[in-house]
Motif scaffolding. Structure first.
Motif, PDB file in Angstrom:
ATOM      1  N   GLN A   1      -6.631   0.311  -3.973  1.00 25.72           N
ATOM      2  CA  GLN A   1      -6.057  -0.924  -4.241  1.00 25.72           C
ATOM      3  C   GLN A   1      -7.807  -1.688  -4.225  1.00 25.72           C
ATOM      4  O   GLN A   1      -7.672  -3.006  -5.015  1.00 25.72           O
ATOM      5  CB  GLN A   1      -5.319  -2.157  -2.809  1.00 25.72           C
ATOM      6  N   ALA A   2      -8.314  -1.654  -3.755  1.00 21.37           N
ATOM      7  CA  ALA A   2      -9.773  -1.943  -4.268  1.00 21.37           C
ATOM      8  C   ALA A   2     -10.017  -2.256  -5.496  1.00 21.37           C
ATOM      9  O   ALA A   2     -11.406  -3.218  -5.903  1.00 21.37           O
ATOM     10  CB  ALA A   2     -10.628  -1.802  -2.802  1.00 21.37           C
ATOM     11  N   TRP A   3      -9.870  -0.874  -6.327  1.00 20.73           N
ATOM     12  CA  TRP A   3     -10.395  -0.784  -7.575  1.00 20.73           C
ATOM     13  C   TRP A   3      -9.842  -1.428  -8.204  1.00 20.73           C
ATOM     14  O   TRP A   3     -10.168  -2.310  -9.266  1.00 20.73           O
ATOM     15  CB  TRP A   3     -10.788   0.684  -7.967  1.00 20.73           C
TER      16      TRP A   3
ATOM     17  N   LEU B   1      -3.780   6.535   4.655  1.00 17.86           N
ATOM     18  CA  LEU B   1      -4.272   5.249   3.459  1.00 17.86           C
ATOM     19  C   LEU B   1      -5.585   4.522   3.664  1.00 17.86           C
ATOM     20  O   LEU B   1      -5.449   3.197   2.831  1.00 17.86           O
ATOM     21  CB  LEU B   1      -4.160   4.831   5.441  1.00 17.86           C
ATOM     22  N   GLY B   2      -6.381   5.590   3.707  1.00 15.33           N
ATOM     23  CA  GLY B   2      -8.511   4.918   3.094  1.00 15.33           C
ATOM     24  C   GLY B   2      -8.285   5.488   1.894  1.00 15.33           C
ATOM     25  O   GLY B   2      -8.762   3.877   1.185  1.00 15.33           O
ATOM     26  N   ALA B   3      -7.757   6.578   1.335  1.00 18.61           N
ATOM     27  CA  ALA B   3      -7.833   7.066  -0.165  1.00 18.61           C
ATOM     28  C   ALA B   3      -6.491   5.037  -1.125  1.00 18.61           C
ATOM     29  O   ALA B   3      -7.038   5.123  -1.568  1.00 18.61           O
ATOM     30  CB  ALA B   3      -6.992   7.974  -0.270  1.00 18.61           C
TER      31      ALA B   3
ATOM     32  N   ALA C   1      -5.211  -3.617   5.977  1.00 18.22           N
ATOM     33  CA  ALA C   1      -4.301  -2.958   5.781  1.00 18.22           C
ATOM     34  C   ALA C   1      -3.605  -3.414   7.132  1.00 18.22           C
ATOM     35  O   ALA C   1      -4.204  -2.692   8.256  1.00 18.22           O
ATOM     36  CB  ALA C   1      -4.227  -0.643   5.590  1.00 18.22           C
ATOM     37  N   VAL C   2      -2.198  -3.470   6.714  1.00 18.09           N
ATOM     38  CA  VAL C   2      -1.261  -3.863   7.952  1.00 18.09           C
ATOM     39  C   VAL C   2       0.148  -3.718   8.308  1.00 18.09           C
ATOM     40  O   VAL C   2       0.103  -2.997   6.682  1.00 18.09           O
ATOM     41  CB  VAL C   2      -1.104  -5.383   8.063  1.00 18.09           C
ATOM     42  N   ASP C   3       0.504  -2.836   8.814  1.00 18.32           N
ATOM     43  CA  ASP C   3       1.447  -2.676   9.296  1.00 18.32           C
ATOM     44  C   ASP C   3       2.992  -3.919   9.474  1.00 18.32           C
ATOM     45  O   ASP C   3       2.821  -4.411   8.963  1.00 18.32           O
ATOM     46  CB  ASP C   3       2.116  -1.180  10.460  1.00 18.32           C
TER      47      ASP C   3
ATOM     48  N   LEU D   1       0.669  -1.234  -0.343  1.00 15.10           N
ATOM     49  CA  LEU D   1       0.022  -0.286   0.152  1.00 15.10           C
ATOM     50  C   LEU D   1       0.850   0.838  -0.158  1.00 15.10           C
ATOM     51  O   LEU D   1       0.836   1.982  -0.959  1.00 15.10           O
ATOM     52  CB  LEU D   1      -0.573  -0.050   1.353  1.00 15.10           C
ATOM     53  N   ALA D   2       1.961   1.053   0.820  1.00 12.99           N
ATOM     54  CA  ALA D   2       2.540   2.324   1.054  1.00 12.99           C
ATOM     55  C   ALA D   2       4.099   1.814   1.445  1.00 12.99           C
ATOM     56  O   ALA D   2       4.007   0.928   2.548  1.00 12.99           O
ATOM     57  CB  ALA D   2       1.840   3.537   2.336  1.00 12.99           C
TER      58      ALA D   2
END
Length: 253
Positions: free
Chosen positions: A177-179, A170-172, A113-115, A31-32
């Motif tokens: 990724q869902a898209w 994080l939400g965006a 989402a996990v760190d 994700l990041a």
């Protein structure tokens, strides 16, 4: 008749992303820096429910039961491994058994989402829009064809971010990724809803999704070739993203 709106300024195009592999969805898609998005495990259901509750949402009981049964996102994983055509087999089996829900619950995904320490900082839940299946079936579609229609649209059932991670984007990133996941599997529109005048319109407008005007819904005729649509629930407003501008069709409901 479809209402005409002022042309919307297009958002900056994104760089093409490589396909998501089935093992990546299980272990985690980047994700990041320091964050991955992956399917939730059985031991994470309580934490998922806790985060969703912060956003005044509930964890879908059927999705939770499917995760406990070891069949989480089974249809989606088959599509990632073997291509979009793999989605047809479980759909055909569910239609033959006379129980569409057998396929519908396995098309849902509870993504966390996990760190770096595998601690959950956010969650996004995606589901096939059951109202679309019901509408298509009521209009004479065979159950198998109505289920197939569900592969062309996906609903963001819930999005929640831990208060400690809010403001980080994080939400965006989870939405993006869902898209990416569902578009790869054939979805032509991915959408969700939020309460009108909740202050969330600006939030979703800053993501790759478009916020529809109040009381506007999505027309699915350009996608399905048959009159059908998605209307916002009472007091809710829709945000959506289309795979092609040609499929963007909205109307006042």
């Amino acid at each position: 008749m479809m209402a005409k709106l002022k042309a919307r300024k297009p958002k900056r195009p994104e760089r093409p992303a490589p396909p998501i592999r089935a093992h990546e969805l299980v272990r985690g898609v980047r994700l990041a820096p320091g964050w991955r998005l992956r399917l939730a495990g059985v031991g994470e259901l309580d934490r998922a429910a806790e985060l969703l509750a912060l956003a005044h949402l509930r964890l879908d009981a059927d999705v939770a039961a499917t995760i406990r049964a070891g069949a989480h996102a089974e249809v989606l994983l088959a599509g990632l491994r073997d291509g979009k055509q793999a989605l047809l087999y479980p759909i055909a089996e569910a239609a033959a058994a006379g129980d569409p829900n057998l396929a519908i619950v396995k098309m849902a995904a509870l993504l966390v989402a996990v760190d770096r320490d595998d601690q959950i900082g956010g969650i996004v839940m995606t589901v096939p829009p059951g109202t679309v299946f019901a509408e298509l079936y009521s209009k004479g579609f065979l159950p198998s064809h109505a289920l197939l229609g569900l592969t062309l649209a996906t609903k963001i059932q819930g999005l929640a971010v831990d208060p400690a991670a809010r403001g980080s984007g994080l939400g965006a990133r989870m939405l993006a990724q869902a898209w990416r996941l569902h578009h790869q599997l054939g979805a032509m529109v991915v959408y969700g809803q939020f309460p009108i005048r909740s202050g969330l319109a600006a939030y979703y407008a800053a993501t790759p999704f478009e916020v529809l005007p109040e009381r506007y819904g999505i027309m699915l005729e350009p996608i399905l070739g048959r009159q059908a649509g998605i209307a916002p629930s009472a007091g809710e407003q829709i945000f959506a993203r289309w795979s092609q501008s040609a499929f963007r069709a909205i109307d006042h409901v």
